[in-house]
Design an enzyme around this catalytic site. Structure first.
Site, mmCIF file in Angstrom:
data_model
loop_
_atom_site.group_PDB
_atom_site.id
_atom_site.type_symbol
_atom_site.label_atom_id
_atom_site.label_comp_id
_atom_site.label_asym_id
_atom_site.label_seq_id
_atom_site.Cartn_x
_atom_site.Cartn_y
_atom_site.Cartn_z
ATOM 1 N N ASP A 123 0.811 -1.220 0.000
ATOM 2 C CA ASP A 123 0.000 0.000 0.000
ATOM 3 C C ASP A 123 0.846 1.273 0.000
ATOM 4 O O ASP A 123 0.288 2.382 0.084
ATOM 5 C CB ASP A 123 -0.971 -0.011 1.177
ATOM 6 C CG ASP A 123 -2.137 -0.957 0.930
ATOM 7 O OD1 ASP A 123 -2.485 -1.156 -0.252
ATOM 8 O OD2 ASP A 123 -2.685 -1.503 1.898
ATOM 9 N N ASP A 145 -6.346 -5.574 -3.915
ATOM 10 C CA ASP A 145 -6.114 -4.146 -3.668
ATOM 11 C C ASP A 145 -4.893 -3.629 -4.416
ATOM 12 O O ASP A 145 -4.814 -2.456 -4.793
ATOM 13 C CB ASP A 145 -5.905 -3.878 -2.173
ATOM 14 C CG ASP A 145 -6.807 -4.697 -1.281
ATOM 15 O OD1 ASP A 145 -7.208 -5.799 -1.696
ATOM 16 O OD2 ASP A 145 -7.105 -4.265 -0.170
HETATM 17 N N1 GLY Z 1 -7.125 -3.677 2.484
HETATM 18 C C1 GLY Z 1 -7.578 -2.475 1.915
HETATM 19 C C2 GLY Z 1 -9.006 -2.291 2.039
HETATM 20 O O1 GLY Z 1 -9.524 -2.416 3.140
HETATM 21 O O2 GLY Z 1 -9.656 -2.020 1.070
#
Ligand code: GLY
Length: 382
Positions: free
Chosen positions: A94, A157
């Site tokens: 991320d 994601d």
């Molecule tokens: N893991 C990222 C989200 O909660 O979308």
């Protein structure tokens, strides 16, 4: 009626976010408590994966309105996030969400060279997570999720995080970032995207052999279900990958997931439930709705020039996005400028109702994107 809604909502957005920016300034918000945000409320502090969404909103609003205060607060938040780049060992996949919406957005909005350097450094960190044997970006470092063996995990994601690599490739002219993104996208297409348009949240690869091993539980009901926010990451992520590469298989994957999401969300009166294939208990995830809507608007632009009667698909995707936005507005949006947060009705994950119904910062970010897209004022960041 839809045009009137888009214009009126842009006005409401300006009033709300202007007041919110005056209160929040360069704090880093996530979920309002008793109507107000606190700085860095999550235990991860500065590392929390959502810390880019507020500067992302500020850069979008600066770009849309030219108001200097948005730029000032956004620059201050970006400077707060910069020390993360000195600790790559503490970052995960991320790093994309964090730096696309801060430094990369800053560079796109202002041309600031320091912001560009930060975006490149973030892309180096993301590229450093690539497993050559399995052609995937490793999601988490060992031991970072207590009680979970994260070895070899690749997740839906991460399709959004690939935009950091594609953009940095385009900015620097260095093809190796885009090559890594495309190799990961090919693996996600094979492992996570299902033929019916739904998608798994997490796949586990063998880091030594590169082979697919299993589907571990993710944020949805179970490994075979269809967690709505995960579907949005696949829809939007493959749309972005298509726009950066022109590869038709990514466009087809985005369309399959879009068509699946439209059918699923229409079945619930255009309101996104937490998981489309799970026992329903009346819980929604408005954040999935906002990301699906903004993804559909991006896809509408992508299909328009892609041939294959794309001009008709464009209308379908735009209409569906508006249906979702308007249904969610009626049920979830809170426009009172005295309180923080707009889109209530969020969810963190299926098996966790602690924040059920909350207004979560990424829901507001994707609402902002969608409204700006409808008004021709969106700063393209992905
Ligand atoms: N893991 C990222 C989200 O909660 O979308």
């Amino acid at each position: 009626m839809q045009e009137a809604w888009s214009k009126e909502t842009f006005q409401k957005l300006q009033t709300k976010l202007s007041a919110e920016a005056d209160r929040v300034k360069s704090s880093i918000p996530f979920i309002p408590m008793q109507g107000h945000y606190r700085d860095l409320m999550m235990p991860g502090g500065l590392h929390w994966w959502c810390n880019g969404f507020w500067p992302g909103m500020l850069w979008q609003m600066y770009s849309a309105t030219g108001e200097e205060k948005y730029r000032r607060f956004a620059e201050e938040v970006d400077a707060r996030l910069a020390p993360l780049l000195e600790e790559p060992e503490k970052m995960d996949h991320d790093v994309g969400f964090l730096f696309i919406l801060s430094s990369l957005a800053e560079y796109k909005a202002t041309g600031n060279e320091t912001a560009k350097e930060r975006a490149v450094r973030a892309a180096d960190i993301l590229a450093g997570r690539f497993n050559e044997k399995g052609d995937y970006i490793e999601a988490w470092n060992p031991g970072t999720i207590p009680g979970t063996d994260t070895t070899g995990m690749m997740i839906a994601d991460c399709m959004m995080n690939l935009s950091l690599l594609y953009n940095v490739s385009e900015i620097t002219g260095d093809a190796h970032y885009a090559e890594i993104a495309t190799r990961h996208a090919d693996t996600a297409l094979r492992v996570l995207a299902r033929q019916d348009g739904s998608a798994a949240h997490i796949g586990r690869m063998d880091p030594e052999t590169g082979e697919f091993k299993e589907y571990p539980a993710g944020q949805g009901y179970d490994p075979e279900s269809s967690w709505s926010r995960g579907q949005s990451w696949i829809l939007y992520g493959f749309t972005n990958a298509y726009l950066h590469t022109g590869r038709k298989e990514y466009l087809e994957a985005a369309k399959r997931t879009a068509n699946y999401c439209i059918a699923a969300v229409a079945a619930f009166d255009w309101l996104p439930v937490v998981d489309f294939r799970a026992p329903q208990d009346g819980r929604y995830d408005s954040t999935a709705g906002m990301a699906i809507a903004s993804g559909l608007l991006e896809l509408a632009g992508a299909v328009e020039g892609a041939g294959d009667l794309g001009q008709y698909d464009k209308d379908v995707y735009e209409r569906a996005a508006l249906k979702i936005l308007m249904a969610c507005d009626e049920k979830f949006d809170r426009w009172d400028p005295e309180t923080d947060g707009i889109v209530s009705g969020g969810s963190l994950r299926y098996h966790d109702d602690r924040m059920a119904g909350a207004s979560i910062i990424y829901g507001d970010y994707y609402l902002t994107e969608a409204v700006l897209k409808l008004n021709g004022k969106y700063l393209s960041v992905w």
